[in-house]
Design a protein around this motif. Structure first.
Motif, PDB file in Angstrom:
ATOM      1  N   LYS A 170      -2.290  -4.744 -11.012  1.00  0.00           N
ATOM      2  CA  LYS A 170      -3.081  -4.430  -9.818  1.00  0.00           C
ATOM      3  C   LYS A 170      -3.590  -5.745  -9.218  1.00  0.00           C
ATOM      4  CE  LYS A 170      -2.821   0.070 -10.247  1.00  0.00           C
ATOM      5  NZ  LYS A 170      -3.991   0.953 -10.327  1.00  0.00           N
ATOM      6  N   LEU A 171      -3.211  -6.011  -7.966  1.00  0.00           N
ATOM      7  CA  LEU A 171      -3.542  -7.281  -7.319  1.00  0.00           C
ATOM      8  C   LEU A 171      -4.824  -7.168  -6.494  1.00  0.00           C
ATOM      9  CD1 LEU A 171      -0.053  -8.548  -6.056  1.00  0.00           C
ATOM     10  CD2 LEU A 171      -1.276  -9.224  -8.117  1.00  0.00           C
ATOM     11  N   GLY A 172      -5.677  -8.194  -6.614  1.00  0.00           N
ATOM     12  CA  GLY A 172      -6.902  -8.254  -5.833  1.00  0.00           C
ATOM     13  C   GLY A 172      -7.166  -9.673  -5.370  1.00  0.00           C
ATOM     14  N   LYS A 173      -8.117  -9.806  -4.487  1.00  0.00           N
ATOM     15  CA  LYS A 173      -8.457 -11.091  -3.879  1.00  0.00           C
ATOM     16  C   LYS A 173      -8.666 -12.179  -4.936  1.00  0.00           C
ATOM     17  CE  LYS A 173     -11.558 -11.039  -0.587  1.00  0.00           C
ATOM     18  NZ  LYS A 173     -12.884 -10.993   0.097  1.00  0.00           N
ATOM     19  N   GLY A 174      -8.039 -13.344  -4.715  1.00  0.00           N
ATOM     20  CA  GLY A 174      -8.223 -14.494  -5.575  1.00  0.00           C
ATOM     21  C   GLY A 174      -7.179 -14.647  -6.665  1.00  0.00           C
ATOM     22  N   HIS A 227       0.861  -1.189   0.000  1.00  0.00           N
ATOM     23  CA  HIS A 227       0.000   0.000   0.000  1.00  0.00           C
ATOM     24  C   HIS A 227       0.896   1.238   0.000  1.00  0.00           C
ATOM     25  CE1 HIS A 227       0.975  -0.579   4.204  1.00  0.00           C
ATOM     26  NE2 HIS A 227       0.418   0.565   4.554  1.00  0.00           N
ATOM     27  N   GLY A 228       0.289   2.376  -0.211  1.00  0.00           N
ATOM     28  CA  GLY A 228       1.072   3.571  -0.499  1.00  0.00           C
ATOM     29  C   GLY A 228       1.523   4.379   0.692  1.00  0.00           C
ATOM     30  N   ASP A 229       1.751   3.776   1.852  1.00  0.00           N
ATOM     31  CA  ASP A 229       2.338   4.509   2.975  1.00  0.00           C
ATOM     32  C   ASP A 229       3.852   4.597   2.785  1.00  0.00           C
ATOM     33  OD1 ASP A 229      -0.169   4.716   3.989  1.00  0.00           O
ATOM     34  OD2 ASP A 229       0.196   3.543   5.812  1.00  0.00           O
ATOM     35  N   THR A 230       4.454   5.693   3.227  1.00  0.00           N
ATOM     36  CA  THR A 230       5.874   5.935   3.004  1.00  0.00           C
ATOM     37  C   THR A 230       6.745   4.853   3.611  1.00  0.00           C
ATOM     38  OG1 THR A 230       5.498   8.323   2.957  1.00  0.00           O
ATOM     39  CG2 THR A 230       7.749   7.589   3.340  1.00  0.00           C
ATOM     40  N   ILE A 274      -2.144  -5.163   0.294  1.00  0.00           N
ATOM     41  CA  ILE A 274      -2.065  -6.475  -0.342  1.00  0.00           C
ATOM     42  C   ILE A 274      -1.649  -7.491   0.718  1.00  0.00           C
ATOM     43  CG2 ILE A 274      -0.763  -7.876  -2.001  1.00  0.00           C
ATOM     44  CD1 ILE A 274      -0.422  -5.320  -3.684  1.00  0.00           C
ATOM     45  N   VAL A 275      -2.392  -8.593   0.805  1.00  0.00           N
ATOM     46  CA  VAL A 275      -2.056  -9.689   1.709  1.00  0.00           C
ATOM     47  C   VAL A 275      -1.753 -10.921   0.852  1.00  0.00           C
ATOM     48  CG1 VAL A 275      -2.836 -11.181   3.575  1.00  0.00           C
ATOM     49  CG2 VAL A 275      -3.485  -8.765   3.555  1.00  0.00           C
ATOM     50  N   TYR A 314       7.727 -25.099  -1.206  1.00  0.00           N
ATOM     51  CA  TYR A 314       7.727 -26.519  -0.838  1.00  0.00           C
ATOM     52  C   TYR A 314       6.471 -26.766  -0.009  1.00  0.00           C
ATOM     53  CZ  TYR A 314      12.543 -26.677  -2.600  1.00  0.00           C
ATOM     54  OH  TYR A 314      13.658 -26.614  -3.399  1.00  0.00           O
ATOM     55  N   ASP A 315       6.626 -27.240   1.235  1.00  0.00           N
ATOM     56  CA  ASP A 315       5.442 -27.487   2.066  1.00  0.00           C
ATOM     57  C   ASP A 315       5.336 -26.480   3.213  1.00  0.00           C
ATOM     58  OD1 ASP A 315       4.503 -29.718   0.638  1.00  0.00           O
ATOM     59  OD2 ASP A 315       5.968 -31.019   1.635  1.00  0.00           O
ATOM     60  N   HIS A 316       6.027 -25.353   3.094  1.00  0.00           N
ATOM     61  CA  HIS A 316       6.037 -24.347   4.157  1.00  0.00           C
ATOM     62  C   HIS A 316       5.308 -23.089   3.677  1.00  0.00           C
ATOM     63  CE1 HIS A 316       8.976 -26.966   6.035  1.00  0.00           C
ATOM     64  NE2 HIS A 316       9.709 -26.898   4.939  1.00  0.00           N
ATOM     65  N   THR A 317       4.574 -22.460   4.593  1.00  0.00           N
ATOM     66  CA  THR A 317       3.713 -21.348   4.190  1.00  0.00           C
ATOM     67  C   THR A 317       4.035 -20.073   4.975  1.00  0.00           C
ATOM     68  OG1 THR A 317       2.022 -22.109   5.759  1.00  0.00           O
ATOM     69  CG2 THR A 317       1.830 -22.847   3.459  1.00  0.00           C
ATOM     70  N   PHE A 318       3.795 -18.946   4.301  1.00  0.00           N
ATOM     71  CA  PHE A 318       4.008 -17.623   4.877  1.00  0.00           C
ATOM     72  C   PHE A 318       2.769 -16.779   4.611  1.00  0.00           C
ATOM     73  CE2 PHE A 318       8.070 -19.412   3.887  1.00  0.00           C
ATOM     74  CZ  PHE A 318       8.958 -18.934   4.842  1.00  0.00           C
ATOM     75  N   LEU A 319       2.367 -16.002   5.603  1.00  0.00           N
ATOM     76  CA  LEU A 319       1.260 -15.068   5.440  1.00  0.00           C
ATOM     77  C   LEU A 319       1.802 -13.660   5.664  1.00  0.00           C
ATOM     78  CD1 LEU A 319      -1.722 -14.619   4.902  1.00  0.00           C
ATOM     79  CD2 LEU A 319      -2.188 -15.029   7.326  1.00  0.00           C
ATOM     80  N   LEU A 320       1.823 -12.868   4.594  1.00  0.00           N
ATOM     81  CA  LEU A 320       2.441 -11.542   4.600  1.00  0.00           C
ATOM     82  C   LEU A 320       1.324 -10.506   4.527  1.00  0.00           C
ATOM     83  CD1 LEU A 320       5.258 -12.467   2.046  1.00  0.00           C
ATOM     84  CD2 LEU A 320       5.302 -12.663   4.551  1.00  0.00           C
ATOM     85  N   THR A 321       1.154  -9.742   5.615  1.00  0.00           N
ATOM     86  CA  THR A 321      -0.107  -9.023   5.839  1.00  0.00           C
ATOM     87  C   THR A 321      -0.051  -7.512   5.667  1.00  0.00           C
ATOM     88  OG1 THR A 321       0.415  -8.920   8.187  1.00  0.00           O
ATOM     89  CG2 THR A 321      -0.910 -10.794   7.443  1.00  0.00           C
ATOM     90  N   GLY A 322       1.089  -6.926   5.292  1.00  0.00           N
ATOM     91  CA  GLY A 322       1.137  -5.471   5.158  1.00  0.00           C
ATOM     92  C   GLY A 322       0.755  -4.779   6.445  1.00  0.00           C
ATOM     93  N   ASP A 323      -0.155  -3.810   6.340  1.00  0.00           N
ATOM     94  CA  ASP A 323      -0.587  -3.045   7.523  1.00  0.00           C
ATOM     95  C   ASP A 323      -2.061  -3.297   7.858  1.00  0.00           C
ATOM     96  OD1 ASP A 323       1.714  -1.848   8.358  1.00  0.00           O
ATOM     97  OD2 ASP A 323       1.273   0.143   7.571  1.00  0.00           O
TER      98      ASP A 323
END
Length: 755
Positions: free
Chosen positions: A611-615, A562-565, A642-643, A649-658
């Motif tokens: 431009k990224l959106g859900k799905g 997102h567009g925060d500095t 953007i989340v 492989y079999d490992h997962t990450f959830l990157l949530t921004g703000d």
């Protein structure tokens, strides 16, 4: 060999490793084979300096109590004013501390310009420990200061010019420093900042006055060594001093004696850095040998000076100037058979080539890249600086002392030469042709030197250069370049950018590299007098070097959540300074000013914008990217972040921004089965994020919090930390752990931190 043995003894104590032991074994074998019975006299330096380094390390500590608030001492270094910040070194109770003073007004700034070395001052402040290294590839400032016997930084509470008076009983050493300070100021008063900065670097080894942009130009082309006082300066000054003394009627022996007395003074005048100490000490010993009509092999002389300096201060071993100075001198001495009978131009080309190729591994280790034009530019600039800028600087110094009015007449001519130098450097930046290889591992570092030594050995034996000789070195370069593409492991790095986010994703076999947010420096309105010469830019100083250190030459996707500095403030800078294939922005009806700027810059450079959106989702080898947010609903900037759910492989990450509670609820409602191993805790650990419901739903094992040390927002919130601990989620924080990297392979992953 003796100096090498001593140096390695110190290095092994500070950087003990398996690779170090292997190199030690190789060194011992080489010394025994080469020297046989004499090898014991050489090898004894290794354990002696290993023990000596341990002794020096354990006895290096501060005697000042941290609770002390009032200090009296003498200013040791030239006070530097940069906008609203004053800094200098202060000697108090025989211990040096760094003083930082926040300037409150333009009038105070003018007053503080009257400060100079040797003034005795009384001030109040708070002692703070220098920060530890918080980046995998950054400088350890605390260790750097410790190597210079500095243990504290003092932030002032009360200080001003009125707190300082002239010191009584000033020593001869202090008089020399005061004269140096005076003449540096004199040149600054007569010439522009760029001209006086270069003059003071060439004459006095004082580089703080050089414009930051000009210094970057020299660094980018591998010419920084030209701004350091070196053996060349010692040779020129000694030669002309000898001619003057002989012309005045002094006999040769007395002239030699006076030069020996002068050289220690010259060392102090030029800043007493390791390179000038080396050159000065060698000059003194050479003259003594000449006076005694003895012969000493130059390598023996160099070894003696090296051991002497390491005996005085073992920490010299970790000084880049010390390493390069001794290495280059040794290489040139041992290359005498290649250099003899060469014409001046050929000699310049050969010496530039030899020095460039031999310094190649060290330059790569510290700066991660190498300019292909460093050799031709050295050939051009060494005579330009040595034969023109240095003599002009010396003449200008004499004029400022004895005939300052004459400077007014010749000022424009002098300024022209230095202006031409700066402009030429600026234009050359478009041709610098930097090759990014990254920081070499220890074994690659060793192979580089093996390849270089083989090349020089074959050159010396055959008296000619053949392409076959350089093949081993080129093979090592290729291995270094190609290693990431043979690595089946992936790495997700949470870069410590202070109060902001920046995440680097390197997929297995370097199939793709994604940068998720760039960090950014929040600027505040300031008056002109408050502005620093070069404002700190976290993307320029931290993120880009991080990419280069890993040997990353292009980014497949730059994702701005997102567009925060503090998330996208460095987006434009990265687009201008590294190749980017795609830019990803949140899908919403109207972007803010920063998002628009990034989109416009990408369009100008013909970079694809998505431009990224859900799905939305995409795959790469052994990995999957899935966009969980934002949806079609417009919300606040934070909740439009953007989340990404990332599977490697079999490992997962959830990157949530703000994202905050509102967006977390939307995600858990839309994707109730989404789980993760690693959660990038939303909004720097703000109390408005990481709700109990969200944490229970995604059930992470690890929580990564990106937050600035002692930030003004109180991130991370105590309630968030409590919720994470209640669920046995392992917490890693960039403010406490520095950079955090998670290395992923098929079976497991490993967490590494910079602290």
């Amino acid at each position: 060999m003796s100096a090498c043995s001593a140096f390695y003894g110190i290095w092994l104590f500070q950087h003990f490793s398996v690779t170090g032991l292997v190199l030690l074994a190789i060194l011992v074998i080489v010394i025994i084979v080469q020297l046989k019975k004499k090898s014991v006299y050489v090898l004894v330096f290794l354990p002696v300096f290993f023990v000596y380094s341990y002794y020096d390390h354990t006895n290096s500590f501060s005697k000042l109590p941290q609770k002390q608030m009032k200090f009296s001492g003498k200013i040791k270094s030239i006070p530097k004013i940069d906008g609203n910040l004053l800094s200098f070194e202060l000697v108090t109770n025989d211990e040096t501390i760094i003083v930082y003073h926040k300037i409150k007004s333009a009038a105070e700034q003018e007053q503080l310009k009257k400060l100079s070395v040797n003034l005795s001052c009384v001030l109040k402040g708070k002692l703070e420990e220098p920060r530890k290294r918080s980046h995998f590839y950054g400088m350890d400032y605390r260790e750097y200061l410790k190597n210079n016997d500095i243990y504290w930084i003092l932030s002032t509470i009360e200080f001003g010019v009125g707190h300082c008076v002239k010191t009584k009983n000033v020593s001869f050493h202090d008089h020399i420093k005061a004269w140096r300070n005076k003449n540096i100021n004199e040149l600054e008063s007569h010439f522009s900042k760029n001209t006086s900065g270069l003059m003071n670097a060439l004459l006095f080894g004082y580089r703080d006055g050089i414009e930051a942009e000009t210094l970057h130009y020299y660094q980018g082309l591998g010419l920084t060594h030209l701004l350091a006082v070196s053996g060349f300066n010692v040779g020129i000054v000694t030669y002309f001093l000898y001619l003057i003394l002989v012309r005045m009627g002094f006999i040769k022996e007395i002239a030699y004696g006076l030069i020996i007395l002068f050289l220690p003074i010259y060392i102090v005048l030029t800043g007493a850095e390791s390179s000038i100490i080396r050159a000065g000490m060698m000059g003194i010993i050479v003259i003594l040998v000449m006076m005694l009509r003895r012969k000493v092999h130059p390598v023996t002389l160099l070894s003696a000076v090296c051991i002497g300096m390491l005996s005085f201060n073992p920490s010299f071993a970790f000084d880049l100037g010390f390493q390069l100075s001794f290495l280059m001198t040794f290489v040139l001495i041992t290359s005498i058979y290649v250099l003899k009978n060469a014409s001046p131009l050929r000699l310049l080309i050969i010496t530039s080539f030899i020095c460039s190729i031999f310094s190649f591994p060290i330059i790569l280790y510290h700066f991660f890249e190498f300019s292909l034009l460093s050799i031709p530019f050295n050939v051009l600039y060494i005579p330009f600086v040595s034969m023109l800028l240095f003599p002009i600087s010396f003449i200008s110094l004499l004029l400022s002392i004895f005939a300052p009015k004459v400077i007014l007449i010749v000022n424009e001519i002098i300024e022209f030469f230095f202006y031409f130098s700066a402009v030429f450097m600026e234009k050359a930046q478009f041709l610098k042709m930097a090759v990014v290889l990254g920081r070499p591992a220890e074994w690659i570092f060793t192979l580089y030197f093996a390849g270089i030594l083989f090349f020089l050995y074959r050159w010396e034996v055959t008296k000619r250069i053949h392409i076959v000789f350089i093949v081993p070195f080129l093979v090592v370069c290729f291995i270094h370049w190609g290693l990431p593409y043979a690595n089946p492991k992936a790495t997700v790095s949470f870069i410590n950018v202070g109060q902001g986010d920046s995440i680097l994703v390197e997929l297995p076999y370097r199939k793709a590299v994604y940068m998720i947010d760039t960090g950014g420096t929040v600027s505040f309105d300031q008056e002109d007098w408050e502005k620093r010469e070069e404002e700190y830019d976290v993307t320029k100083e931290i993120v880009l070097p991080f990419l280069k250190a890993k040997g990353i030459r292009h980014v497949d996707g730059l994702i701005i959540t997102h567009g925060d500095t503090d998330h996208g403030g460095g987006g434009e800078f990265l687009l201008e300074n590294i190749k980017v294939n795609n830019v990803f922005l949140p899908n919403k009806r109207k972007g803010n000013n920063l998002e628009t700027l990034i989109e416009t810059t990408a369009a100008r450079k013909n970079i694809n914008v998505v431009k990224l959106g859900k799905g939305m989702h995409w795959k790469s080898t052994h990995s999957l990217f899935f966009v969980l947010h934002p949806g079609s609903k417009e919300s606040t900037s934070n909740n439009n972040s953007i989340v990404l759910w990332l599977k490697i492989y079999d490992h997962t990450f959830l990157l949530t921004g703000d994202i905050e509670a509102e967006a977390e609820t939307d995600i858990t409602n839309s994707f109730p089965k989404i789980k993760t191993d690693v959660l990038k805790v939303g909004h720097h650990g703000s109390v408005t994020s990481s709700t109990a419901t969200f944490l229970d739903s995604v059930s992470p094992r690890y929580g990564i919090i990106s937050a600035g040390e002692n930030n003004l927002y109180g991130h991370p919130a105590l309630d968030v930390l409590k919720r994470l601990r209640e669920r046995d989620i392992a917490i890693y924080r960039t403010d406490e752990h520095g950079d955090v990297s998670i290395v992923v392979d098929k079976k497991r992953f490993k967490v590494k931190t910079a602290k």
